[in-house]
Write an enzyme that holds these catalytic residues in place. Structure first.
Site, mmCIF file in Angstrom:
data_model
loop_
_atom_site.group_PDB
_atom_site.id
_atom_site.type_symbol
_atom_site.label_atom_id
_atom_site.label_comp_id
_atom_site.label_asym_id
_atom_site.label_seq_id
_atom_site.Cartn_x
_atom_site.Cartn_y
_atom_site.Cartn_z
ATOM 1 N N ASP A 168 1.336 -5.453 -1.377
ATOM 2 C CA ASP A 168 1.376 -6.266 -2.583
ATOM 3 C C ASP A 168 0.803 -7.644 -2.287
ATOM 4 O O ASP A 168 0.584 -8.006 -1.132
ATOM 5 C CB ASP A 168 2.824 -6.436 -3.061
ATOM 6 C CG ASP A 168 3.403 -5.134 -3.580
ATOM 7 O OD1 ASP A 168 2.624 -4.292 -4.046
ATOM 8 O OD2 ASP A 168 4.634 -4.971 -3.512
ATOM 9 N N ASP A 192 8.826 -5.004 -1.941
ATOM 10 C CA ASP A 192 10.133 -5.653 -2.066
ATOM 11 C C ASP A 192 10.856 -5.314 -3.363
ATOM 12 O O ASP A 192 12.046 -5.602 -3.490
ATOM 13 C CB ASP A 192 9.984 -7.173 -1.939
ATOM 14 C CG ASP A 192 8.951 -7.743 -2.909
ATOM 15 O OD1 ASP A 192 8.586 -7.034 -3.862
ATOM 16 O OD2 ASP A 192 8.523 -8.895 -2.706
ATOM 17 N N ASP A 251 8.664 -0.467 -6.165
ATOM 18 C CA ASP A 251 7.929 -0.090 -4.962
ATOM 19 C C ASP A 251 8.547 1.115 -4.253
ATOM 20 O O ASP A 251 7.936 1.669 -3.332
ATOM 21 C CB ASP A 251 7.898 -1.262 -3.971
ATOM 22 C CG ASP A 251 7.033 -2.414 -4.457
ATOM 23 O OD1 ASP A 251 5.998 -2.135 -5.095
ATOM 24 O OD2 ASP A 251 7.393 -3.575 -4.205
#
Length: 534
Positions: free
Chosen positions: A134, A275, A279
Protein backbone atom coordinates in the site's frame (compact mmCIF):
# COMPACT_ATOMS: atom_id res chain seq x y z
CA UNK A 1 -19.09 -11.74 2.00
CA UNK A 2 -17.53 -13.02 -1.21
CA UNK A 3 -14.39 -11.03 -0.46
CA UNK A 4 -14.13 -12.15 3.16
CA UNK A 5 -14.57 -15.79 2.17
CA UNK A 6 -11.22 -15.63 0.41
CA UNK A 7 -9.46 -15.21 3.76
CA UNK A 8 -9.75 -18.95 4.37
CA UNK A 9 -6.64 -20.89 3.44
CA UNK A 10 -5.65 -24.48 3.99
CA UNK A 11 -3.46 -24.39 7.11
CA UNK A 12 -1.79 -27.61 5.99
CA UNK A 13 -0.37 -25.92 2.88
CA UNK A 14 3.39 -26.39 2.65
CA UNK A 15 5.73 -23.53 1.97
CA UNK A 16 7.72 -23.84 -1.27
CA UNK A 17 10.97 -24.51 0.57
CA UNK A 18 9.43 -27.14 2.84
CA UNK A 19 8.04 -28.97 -0.17
CA UNK A 20 11.42 -28.94 -1.90
CA UNK A 21 13.26 -30.14 1.20
CA UNK A 22 10.80 -33.00 1.65
CA UNK A 23 11.24 -33.96 -1.98
CA UNK A 24 15.02 -33.80 -1.66
CA UNK A 25 15.03 -35.93 1.50
CA UNK A 26 12.70 -38.45 -0.12
CA UNK A 27 14.85 -38.69 -3.24
CA UNK A 28 18.04 -39.22 -1.22
CA UNK A 29 16.33 -41.85 0.93
CA UNK A 30 15.13 -43.74 -2.14
CA UNK A 31 18.61 -43.60 -3.66
CA UNK A 32 20.04 -44.98 -0.42
CA UNK A 33 17.55 -47.85 -0.39
CA UNK A 34 18.36 -48.65 -4.02
CA UNK A 35 22.09 -48.72 -3.27
CA UNK A 36 21.46 -50.91 -0.21
CA UNK A 37 19.47 -53.36 -2.33
CA UNK A 38 22.22 -53.54 -4.95
CA UNK A 39 24.81 -54.13 -2.23
CA UNK A 40 22.71 -56.99 -0.81
CA UNK A 41 22.47 -58.55 -4.27
CA UNK A 42 26.22 -58.13 -4.87
CA UNK A 43 27.16 -59.59 -1.49
CA UNK A 44 24.77 -62.52 -1.89
CA UNK A 45 26.21 -63.29 -5.32
CA UNK A 46 29.74 -63.13 -3.94
CA UNK A 47 28.76 -65.34 -0.99
CA UNK A 48 26.97 -68.07 -2.91
CA UNK A 49 29.64 -68.18 -5.62
CA UNK A 50 32.30 -68.82 -2.97
CA UNK A 51 34.07 -65.49 -3.33
CA UNK A 52 33.92 -64.48 0.33
CA UNK A 53 36.18 -65.53 3.17
CA UNK A 54 35.73 -65.69 6.93
CA UNK A 55 38.05 -64.17 9.52
CA UNK A 56 40.39 -67.18 9.24
CA UNK A 57 40.75 -66.74 5.50
CA UNK A 58 38.64 -69.78 4.63
CA UNK A 59 35.92 -69.84 1.98
CA UNK A 60 32.58 -69.12 3.68
CA UNK A 61 30.12 -70.94 1.40
CA UNK A 62 31.09 -74.45 0.35
CA UNK A 63 27.76 -75.73 -0.92
CA UNK A 64 25.93 -78.36 1.10
CA UNK A 65 28.85 -78.63 3.50
CA UNK A 66 28.11 -75.16 4.89
CA UNK A 67 26.60 -75.22 8.36
CA UNK A 68 23.15 -73.63 8.76
CA UNK A 69 24.36 -71.47 11.66
CA UNK A 70 27.26 -70.14 9.61
CA UNK A 71 24.93 -69.38 6.70
CA UNK A 72 22.47 -67.55 8.97
CA UNK A 73 25.27 -65.50 10.53
CA UNK A 74 26.54 -64.58 7.08
CA UNK A 75 23.04 -63.49 5.98
CA UNK A 76 22.65 -61.35 9.11
CA UNK A 77 26.02 -59.72 8.48
CA UNK A 78 25.13 -58.98 4.86
CA UNK A 79 21.78 -57.45 5.82
CA UNK A 80 23.37 -55.43 8.64
CA UNK A 81 25.91 -54.06 6.18
CA UNK A 82 23.15 -53.08 3.76
CA UNK A 83 21.12 -51.42 6.53
CA UNK A 84 24.16 -49.43 7.65
CA UNK A 85 24.72 -48.24 4.08
CA UNK A 86 21.05 -47.27 3.83
CA UNK A 87 21.24 -45.28 7.07
CA UNK A 88 24.15 -43.27 5.71
CA UNK A 89 22.03 -41.94 2.84
CA UNK A 90 19.13 -40.67 4.94
CA UNK A 91 19.63 -37.00 5.93
CA UNK A 92 17.51 -37.32 9.05
CA UNK A 93 19.07 -34.20 10.53
CA UNK A 94 17.92 -31.89 7.73
CA UNK A 95 14.45 -31.06 9.20
CA UNK A 96 16.10 -30.40 12.57
CA UNK A 97 18.66 -28.16 10.92
CA UNK A 98 15.94 -26.14 9.21
CA UNK A 99 14.09 -25.76 12.52
CA UNK A 100 17.27 -24.55 14.23
CA UNK A 101 17.93 -21.98 11.49
CA UNK A 102 14.35 -20.72 11.50
CA UNK A 103 14.16 -20.44 15.28
CA UNK A 104 17.42 -18.51 15.46
CA UNK A 105 16.40 -16.20 12.62
CA UNK A 106 12.99 -15.54 14.18
CA UNK A 107 14.66 -14.44 17.40
CA UNK A 108 17.02 -12.12 15.54
CA UNK A 109 14.16 -10.67 13.48
CA UNK A 110 12.22 -10.06 16.71
CA UNK A 111 15.16 -8.00 17.96
CA UNK A 112 14.69 -5.87 14.82
CA UNK A 113 11.05 -5.19 15.73
CA UNK A 114 9.40 -7.80 13.53
CA UNK A 115 7.33 -10.57 15.12
CA UNK A 116 7.04 -13.76 13.09
CA UNK A 117 3.68 -15.45 13.70
CA UNK A 118 4.29 -18.29 11.27
CA UNK A 119 7.73 -19.92 11.45
CA UNK A 120 7.93 -20.78 7.77
CA UNK A 121 7.24 -17.17 6.75
CA UNK A 122 10.81 -16.19 7.58
CA UNK A 123 12.26 -18.68 5.09
CA UNK A 124 9.66 -17.87 2.44
CA UNK A 125 10.45 -14.16 2.72
CA UNK A 126 13.93 -14.87 1.41
CA UNK A 127 12.43 -16.12 -1.85
CA UNK A 128 10.08 -13.17 -2.30
CA UNK A 129 10.27 -11.89 -5.85
CA UNK A 130 7.60 -9.20 -5.53
CA UNK A 131 6.31 -7.04 -2.68
CA UNK A 132 2.84 -5.57 -3.26
CA UNK A 133 2.56 -2.63 -0.89
CA UNK A 134 0.00 0.00 0.00
CA UNK A 135 0.93 3.67 -0.02
CA UNK A 136 -0.89 5.08 2.97
CA UNK A 137 0.38 3.79 6.29
CA UNK A 138 3.07 1.67 4.67
CA UNK A 139 5.20 3.70 2.29
CA UNK A 140 3.88 6.90 3.92
CA UNK A 141 2.84 7.60 7.52
CA UNK A 142 -0.65 8.88 6.60
CA UNK A 143 0.39 12.31 7.86
CA UNK A 144 1.00 15.62 6.16
CA UNK A 145 4.49 17.09 6.02
CA UNK A 146 5.30 20.75 5.39
CA UNK A 147 8.02 21.21 2.81
CA UNK A 148 7.40 24.95 2.02
CA UNK A 149 5.36 27.63 3.71
CA UNK A 150 4.24 31.20 3.02
CA UNK A 151 3.55 34.05 5.41
CA UNK A 152 0.87 36.06 3.71
CA UNK A 153 1.98 36.24 0.10
CA UNK A 154 5.68 35.91 0.92
CA UNK A 155 7.44 32.55 0.44
CA UNK A 156 9.47 32.02 3.59
CA UNK A 157 13.00 30.59 3.26
CA UNK A 158 16.43 31.25 4.65
CA UNK A 159 16.80 34.39 2.55
CA UNK A 160 13.53 35.88 3.81
CA UNK A 161 13.50 39.37 5.36
CA UNK A 162 11.58 38.01 8.37
CA UNK A 163 13.52 37.78 11.60
CA UNK A 164 15.32 34.46 12.02
CA UNK A 165 14.07 34.17 15.61
CA UNK A 166 10.48 34.52 14.39
CA UNK A 167 11.12 31.97 11.62
CA UNK A 168 12.39 29.46 14.18
CA UNK A 169 9.29 29.92 16.33
CA UNK A 170 7.00 29.42 13.31
CA UNK A 171 8.90 26.31 12.23
CA UNK A 172 8.74 24.82 15.69
CA UNK A 173 5.01 25.39 15.82
CA UNK A 174 4.52 23.75 12.44
CA UNK A 175 6.74 20.82 13.42
CA UNK A 176 4.54 20.15 16.46
CA UNK A 177 1.44 19.86 14.27
CA UNK A 178 2.70 18.14 11.13
CA UNK A 179 5.06 15.28 10.53
CA UNK A 180 5.59 12.49 8.13
CA UNK A 181 7.80 11.02 5.49
CA UNK A 182 7.90 8.36 2.84
CA UNK A 183 10.21 5.35 2.53
CA UNK A 184 12.30 4.46 -0.47
CA UNK A 185 11.24 1.01 -1.53
CA UNK A 186 14.50 -0.41 -2.74
CA UNK A 187 15.95 -3.76 -1.73
CA UNK A 188 18.30 -5.53 -4.07
CA UNK A 189 16.53 -7.11 -7.01
CA UNK A 190 13.16 -7.78 -5.34
CA UNK A 191 10.42 -5.96 -7.25
CA UNK A 192 8.06 -3.54 -5.48
CA UNK A 193 4.54 -2.79 -6.66
CA UNK A 194 2.49 0.00 -5.14
CA UNK A 195 -1.27 -0.54 -4.94
CA UNK A 196 -3.23 2.53 -3.87
CA UNK A 197 -6.62 4.19 -4.05
CA UNK A 198 -5.09 7.49 -5.17
CA UNK A 199 -5.44 8.80 -8.69
CA UNK A 200 -2.88 7.96 -11.34
CA UNK A 201 -0.91 11.22 -11.07
CA UNK A 202 -0.55 11.12 -7.30
CA UNK A 203 0.32 7.43 -7.40
CA UNK A 204 2.96 7.99 -10.08
CA UNK A 205 4.53 10.88 -8.15
CA UNK A 206 4.76 8.89 -4.90
CA UNK A 207 6.06 5.80 -6.71
CA UNK A 208 8.77 7.87 -8.41
CA UNK A 209 9.85 9.41 -5.10
CA UNK A 210 9.98 5.93 -3.53
CA UNK A 211 12.04 4.67 -6.51
CA UNK A 212 9.41 2.16 -7.53
CA UNK A 213 9.29 4.03 -10.85
CA UNK A 214 12.22 5.70 -12.57
CA UNK A 215 11.96 9.49 -13.04
CA UNK A 216 12.37 9.04 -16.80
CA UNK A 217 9.87 6.18 -17.04
CA UNK A 218 7.63 6.30 -20.11
CA UNK A 219 4.04 7.25 -19.28
CA UNK A 220 2.74 4.67 -21.75
CA UNK A 221 4.88 1.65 -20.85
CA UNK A 222 2.04 -0.12 -18.98
CA UNK A 223 3.86 0.18 -15.64
CA UNK A 224 0.96 2.21 -14.19
CA UNK A 225 -2.60 0.94 -14.45
CA UNK A 226 -5.92 1.73 -12.81
CA UNK A 227 -7.68 -0.93 -10.77
CA UNK A 228 -10.79 -0.92 -12.96
CA UNK A 229 -8.70 -1.51 -16.09
CA UNK A 230 -6.79 -4.37 -14.48
CA UNK A 231 -10.02 -5.85 -13.13
CA UNK A 232 -11.52 -5.99 -16.60
CA UNK A 233 -8.57 -7.74 -18.22
CA UNK A 234 -9.21 -11.24 -19.45
CA UNK A 235 -7.23 -13.94 -17.69
CA UNK A 236 -4.74 -14.13 -20.57
CA UNK A 237 -4.35 -10.34 -20.68
CA UNK A 238 -3.81 -10.14 -16.93
CA UNK A 239 -1.17 -12.87 -16.99
CA UNK A 240 0.59 -11.15 -19.89
CA UNK A 241 0.66 -7.65 -18.36
CA UNK A 242 1.10 -8.39 -14.65
CA UNK A 243 4.92 -8.54 -14.84
CA UNK A 244 5.06 -5.03 -16.31
CA UNK A 245 2.85 -3.35 -13.70
CA UNK A 246 4.59 -1.40 -10.93
CA UNK A 247 1.76 0.86 -9.78
CA UNK A 248 -1.98 0.23 -9.59
CA UNK A 249 -4.02 3.36 -8.89
CA UNK A 250 -7.72 3.78 -8.08
CA UNK A 251 -7.73 0.23 -6.83
CA UNK A 252 -10.09 -1.66 -4.54
CA UNK A 253 -9.20 -4.44 -2.06
CA UNK A 254 -10.47 -6.93 -4.62
CA UNK A 255 -8.07 -5.51 -7.25
CA UNK A 256 -5.19 -6.01 -4.83
CA UNK A 257 -6.27 -9.60 -4.22
CA UNK A 258 -6.54 -10.19 -7.96
CA UNK A 259 -3.03 -8.81 -8.47
CA UNK A 260 -1.61 -11.15 -5.83
CA UNK A 261 -3.37 -14.13 -7.39
CA UNK A 262 -2.09 -13.30 -10.88
CA UNK A 263 1.48 -12.88 -9.65
CA UNK A 264 1.38 -16.22 -7.83
CA UNK A 265 0.00 -17.96 -10.92
CA UNK A 266 2.88 -16.43 -12.89
CA UNK A 267 5.36 -18.08 -10.53
CA UNK A 268 6.16 -15.17 -8.23
CA UNK A 269 6.61 -15.50 -4.48
CA UNK A 270 4.54 -12.57 -3.20
CA UNK A 271 4.81 -10.59 0.02
CA UNK A 272 2.03 -8.17 0.93
CA UNK A 273 2.27 -5.50 3.65
CA UNK A 274 -1.02 -4.10 4.91
CA UNK A 275 -2.79 -2.62 7.92
CA UNK A 276 -6.52 -2.44 7.24
CA UNK A 277 -9.36 -4.93 7.57
CA UNK A 278 -9.85 -4.79 3.80
CA UNK A 279 -6.26 -6.01 3.37
CA UNK A 280 -7.05 -9.33 5.09
CA UNK A 281 -7.87 -11.30 1.92
CA UNK A 282 -4.62 -10.20 0.23
CA UNK A 283 -2.60 -10.89 3.38
CA UNK A 284 -4.02 -14.41 3.49
CA UNK A 285 -3.57 -15.07 -0.22
CA UNK A 286 0.03 -13.86 -0.30
CA UNK A 287 2.94 -16.21 0.35
CA UNK A 288 3.94 -13.82 3.14
CA UNK A 289 1.53 -11.38 4.75
CA UNK A 290 3.06 -8.50 6.73
CA UNK A 291 0.94 -6.29 9.00
CA UNK A 292 1.86 -2.99 10.62
CA UNK A 293 1.77 -3.45 14.38
CA UNK A 294 0.68 0.05 15.43
CA UNK A 295 -1.82 1.07 12.75
CA UNK A 296 -2.86 -2.46 11.81
CA UNK A 297 -6.30 -3.72 12.73
CA UNK A 298 -6.82 -6.96 14.64
CA UNK A 299 -8.30 -8.61 11.55
CA UNK A 300 -5.22 -7.69 9.51
CA UNK A 301 -2.89 -8.95 12.25
CA UNK A 302 -4.71 -12.27 12.47
CA UNK A 303 -4.43 -12.66 8.69
CA UNK A 304 -0.71 -11.93 8.57
CA UNK A 305 2.40 -14.07 8.95
CA UNK A 306 4.73 -11.32 10.22
CA UNK A 307 3.89 -8.20 12.25
CA UNK A 308 6.11 -5.11 11.88
CA UNK A 309 5.90 -3.87 15.47
CA UNK A 310 6.98 -0.25 14.94
CA UNK A 311 5.40 0.24 11.50
CA UNK A 312 8.75 0.88 9.82
CA UNK A 313 8.89 -0.13 6.18
CA UNK A 314 12.66 -0.50 6.62
CA UNK A 315 11.99 -3.57 8.79
CA UNK A 316 10.57 -5.32 5.73
CA UNK A 317 14.02 -5.11 4.14
CA UNK A 318 15.49 -6.52 7.37
CA UNK A 319 13.11 -9.47 7.29
CA UNK A 320 13.92 -9.95 3.61
CA UNK A 321 17.63 -10.10 4.45
CA UNK A 322 17.13 -12.67 7.20
CA UNK A 323 14.89 -14.70 4.91
CA UNK A 324 17.61 -14.87 2.29
CA UNK A 325 20.10 -15.73 5.02
CA UNK A 326 17.85 -18.65 6.06
CA UNK A 327 17.90 -20.05 2.54
CA UNK A 328 21.65 -19.49 2.20
CA UNK A 329 22.38 -21.18 5.53
CA UNK A 330 20.19 -24.13 4.59
CA UNK A 331 22.27 -24.52 1.42
CA UNK A 332 25.43 -24.46 3.53
CA UNK A 333 24.09 -27.24 5.76
CA UNK A 334 22.99 -29.26 2.73
CA UNK A 335 26.52 -28.89 1.34
CA UNK A 336 28.04 -30.12 4.60
CA UNK A 337 25.61 -33.01 5.04
CA UNK A 338 25.73 -34.23 1.46
CA UNK A 339 29.51 -34.23 1.44
CA UNK A 340 29.44 -36.64 4.38
CA UNK A 341 26.57 -38.70 2.92
CA UNK A 342 28.22 -39.21 -0.47
CA UNK A 343 31.65 -39.89 1.01
CA UNK A 344 30.41 -42.37 3.63
CA UNK A 345 28.08 -44.09 1.16
CA UNK A 346 30.79 -44.65 -1.47
CA UNK A 347 33.37 -45.69 1.12
CA UNK A 348 31.08 -48.27 2.73
CA UNK A 349 29.88 -49.66 -0.61
CA UNK A 350 33.41 -50.03 -2.00
CA UNK A 351 34.61 -51.66 1.21
CA UNK A 352 31.61 -54.01 1.36
CA UNK A 353 31.83 -55.31 -2.22
CA UNK A 354 35.63 -55.66 -1.88
CA UNK A 355 35.14 -58.15 0.92
CA UNK A 356 36.53 -55.69 3.47
CA UNK A 357 34.95 -54.68 6.74
CA UNK A 358 33.07 -51.38 6.37
CA UNK A 359 34.93 -48.56 8.16
CA UNK A 360 31.81 -46.72 9.33
CA UNK A 361 29.78 -48.92 11.67
CA UNK A 362 26.38 -47.82 13.00
CA UNK A 363 27.85 -46.42 16.21
CA UNK A 364 30.53 -44.47 14.37
CA UNK A 365 27.95 -43.16 11.92
CA UNK A 366 25.85 -41.91 14.82
CA UNK A 367 28.84 -39.92 16.09
CA UNK A 368 29.65 -38.49 12.67
CA UNK A 369 25.97 -37.60 12.20
CA UNK A 370 25.96 -35.86 15.58
CA UNK A 371 28.86 -33.72 14.38
CA UNK A 372 27.20 -33.08 11.04
CA UNK A 373 23.49 -32.75 11.91
CA UNK A 374 23.57 -31.11 15.31
CA UNK A 375 26.79 -29.22 16.02
CA UNK A 376 27.58 -28.59 12.35
CA UNK A 377 24.05 -27.37 11.63
CA UNK A 378 24.07 -25.10 14.68
CA UNK A 379 27.43 -23.59 13.68
CA UNK A 380 26.17 -22.74 10.18
CA UNK A 381 22.67 -21.74 11.31
CA UNK A 382 23.95 -18.65 13.10
CA UNK A 383 25.66 -17.02 10.13
CA UNK A 384 24.50 -13.41 9.66
CA UNK A 385 23.02 -11.78 6.53
CA UNK A 386 25.60 -10.10 4.32
CA UNK A 387 25.45 -7.31 1.79
CA UNK A 388 26.22 -9.79 -0.98
CA UNK A 389 23.00 -11.67 -0.28
CA UNK A 390 20.87 -8.55 -0.73
CA UNK A 391 22.51 -7.79 -4.08
CA UNK A 392 21.69 -11.23 -5.48
CA UNK A 393 18.35 -11.98 -7.13
CA UNK A 394 15.86 -13.91 -5.02
CA UNK A 395 15.87 -17.67 -5.42
CA UNK A 396 13.30 -18.86 -7.95
CA UNK A 397 11.42 -21.65 -6.21
CA UNK A 398 9.89 -22.82 -9.48
CA UNK A 399 13.06 -23.11 -11.55
CA UNK A 400 16.22 -22.98 -9.43
CA UNK A 401 17.26 -26.26 -7.81
CA UNK A 402 17.91 -26.37 -4.08
CA UNK A 403 21.36 -27.81 -4.75
CA UNK A 404 22.85 -25.50 -7.37
CA UNK A 405 25.85 -26.24 -9.58
CA UNK A 406 27.98 -24.19 -7.20
CA UNK A 407 26.91 -26.34 -4.23
CA UNK A 408 27.37 -29.56 -6.24
CA UNK A 409 30.88 -28.45 -7.22
CA UNK A 410 31.82 -27.94 -3.57
CA UNK A 411 30.18 -31.20 -2.47
CA UNK A 412 31.70 -33.47 -5.10
CA UNK A 413 35.28 -32.24 -4.80
CA UNK A 414 35.34 -32.44 -1.00
CA UNK A 415 33.57 -35.83 -1.04
CA UNK A 416 36.06 -37.15 -3.61
CA UNK A 417 38.98 -36.06 -1.43
CA UNK A 418 37.50 -37.77 1.64
CA UNK A 419 36.73 -40.95 -0.35
CA UNK A 420 40.27 -41.22 -1.67
CA UNK A 421 41.90 -40.58 1.70
CA UNK A 422 39.66 -42.92 3.73
CA UNK A 423 39.84 -45.76 1.19
CA UNK A 424 43.65 -45.52 1.13
CA UNK A 425 43.66 -45.75 4.92
CA UNK A 426 41.12 -48.57 4.84
CA UNK A 427 43.00 -50.77 2.38
CA UNK A 428 46.63 -49.81 3.06
CA UNK A 429 46.62 -47.82 6.29
CA UNK A 430 48.23 -50.51 8.41
CA UNK A 431 51.25 -50.88 6.14
CA UNK A 432 51.59 -47.16 5.30
CA UNK A 433 51.32 -45.96 8.90
CA UNK A 434 52.83 -49.01 10.57
CA UNK A 435 49.91 -49.47 12.97
CA UNK A 436 47.53 -52.25 13.95
CA UNK A 437 43.95 -52.56 12.73
CA UNK A 438 42.32 -50.89 15.74
CA UNK A 439 44.58 -47.84 15.56
CA UNK A 440 43.95 -47.64 11.81
CA UNK A 441 40.16 -47.71 12.35
CA UNK A 442 40.47 -44.99 15.01
CA UNK A 443 42.53 -42.83 12.66
CA UNK A 444 39.88 -43.28 9.94
CA UNK A 445 37.14 -42.08 12.31
CA UNK A 446 39.30 -39.24 13.61
CA UNK A 447 40.29 -38.07 10.13
CA UNK A 448 36.69 -38.20 8.94
CA UNK A 449 35.40 -36.12 11.87
CA UNK A 450 38.19 -33.55 11.51
CA UNK A 451 37.44 -33.31 7.78
CA UNK A 452 33.87 -32.33 8.68
CA UNK A 453 35.15 -29.72 11.15
CA UNK A 454 37.30 -28.02 8.50
CA UNK A 455 34.52 -28.45 5.97
CA UNK A 456 32.22 -26.45 8.27
CA UNK A 457 34.64 -23.57 7.83
CA UNK A 458 34.61 -24.13 4.05
CA UNK A 459 30.81 -24.12 4.03
CA UNK A 460 30.64 -20.60 5.53
CA UNK A 461 31.10 -19.21 2.02
CA UNK A 462 29.55 -21.07 -0.91
CA UNK A 463 31.30 -18.94 -3.54
CA UNK A 464 33.84 -16.65 -1.85
CA UNK A 465 37.36 -18.00 -1.39
CA UNK A 466 38.03 -16.14 1.86
CA UNK A 467 36.11 -18.41 4.23
CA UNK A 468 37.66 -16.76 7.30
CA UNK A 469 36.16 -13.31 6.65
CA UNK A 470 34.08 -12.27 9.64
CA UNK A 471 34.61 -15.58 11.43
CA UNK A 472 36.35 -13.93 14.40
CA UNK A 473 33.17 -11.93 15.06
CA UNK A 474 31.05 -15.05 15.29
CA UNK A 475 31.99 -16.23 18.77
CA UNK A 476 29.31 -18.90 18.83
CA UNK A 477 30.63 -20.48 15.62
CA UNK A 478 34.14 -20.60 17.06
CA UNK A 479 32.77 -22.02 20.32
CA UNK A 480 30.95 -24.83 18.51
CA UNK A 481 34.07 -25.73 16.53
CA UNK A 482 36.01 -25.84 19.79
CA UNK A 483 33.38 -28.02 21.51
CA UNK A 484 33.40 -30.42 18.55
CA UNK A 485 37.17 -30.85 18.71
CA UNK A 486 37.09 -31.37 22.49
CA UNK A 487 34.37 -34.02 22.17
CA UNK A 488 36.36 -35.81 19.47
CA UNK A 489 39.42 -35.89 21.73
CA UNK A 490 37.28 -37.34 24.54
CA UNK A 491 35.79 -40.01 22.24
CA UNK A 492 39.20 -41.10 20.96
CA UNK A 493 41.21 -40.84 24.16
CA UNK A 494 38.70 -41.66 26.92
CA UNK A 495 35.75 -43.61 25.53
CA UNK A 496 37.70 -46.44 23.93
CA UNK A 497 35.37 -49.27 25.01
CA UNK A 498 32.18 -47.42 24.17
CA UNK A 499 33.35 -46.05 20.82
CA UNK A 500 35.61 -49.00 19.95
CA UNK A 501 38.60 -46.69 19.53
CA UNK A 502 42.25 -46.77 20.53
CA UNK A 503 44.38 -43.99 22.00
CA UNK A 504 46.46 -42.18 19.42
CA UNK A 505 49.98 -40.87 19.77
CA UNK A 506 50.84 -37.21 19.14
CA UNK A 507 52.29 -38.12 15.75
CA UNK A 508 49.10 -39.94 14.78
CA UNK A 509 47.00 -36.93 15.82
CA UNK A 510 49.22 -34.67 13.72
CA UNK A 511 48.75 -37.02 10.74
CA UNK A 512 44.94 -36.93 11.14
CA UNK A 513 44.88 -33.13 11.45
CA UNK A 514 47.29 -32.74 8.53
CA UNK A 515 45.09 -34.83 6.25
CA UNK A 516 41.90 -33.06 7.33
CA UNK A 517 43.24 -29.50 7.12
CA UNK A 518 43.95 -30.01 3.41
CA UNK A 519 40.18 -29.57 2.97
CA UNK A 520 40.75 -25.81 3.32
CA UNK A 521 43.18 -25.26 0.40
CA UNK A 522 41.17 -27.73 -1.70
CA UNK A 523 38.06 -25.65 -0.96
CA UNK A 524 39.91 -22.49 -2.01
CA UNK A 525 41.05 -24.03 -5.29
CA UNK A 526 37.66 -25.50 -6.19
CA UNK A 527 35.91 -22.15 -5.72
CA UNK A 528 38.15 -20.73 -8.42
CA UNK A 529 36.60 -23.17 -10.91
CA UNK A 530 33.77 -21.36 -12.73
CA UNK A 531 30.45 -23.18 -13.06
CA UNK A 532 26.99 -22.01 -14.18
CA UNK A 533 24.83 -20.81 -11.28
CA UNK A 534 22.13 -23.38 -11.98
Amino acid sequence: MELMSTTCRDISEQTPLQARLNKLTSSIGKAGLAVSFLVVVALLVRYFTGNTENEKGNQEFIGSSTKVDDMVNSMVRIIATAVTIGLVAIPEGLPLSVAVILSYSVNRVMADQAMVRKLSACETMGSATTICTDKTGTLTLNQMKVTKFWLGKEHVDDSSSISKNLLNVIRQGIALNTSGSNYRATSGSTLFEMITGDNVFTARAIATECRILRPDQDMNDESVVEGEVFRNYTQDEGMEKVDKIRVMARSSPFDKLLMVQCLKQKGHVVAVPGDGTNDAPSLKEADIGLCMGIQGTEVAKESSDIIILHDSFASIATVLGWGRCVYNNIQKIIQLQHTVIIAALVINVVAAVSNHEIPFTVLKLLWVNLIMDTLGALALAIEQPTKDLMEKPPVSLSTQPLITNIVWRNILVQALYQIVVILILQFSGESILGVNKKVKDTMILNTSVLCQVFNQVNARKLEKTNVFKGMHKNKLFLGIIGITIILEVVVVESLMKFADTEKLSLGQWVACVGIAVLSLPIGWVVKCIPVPDV
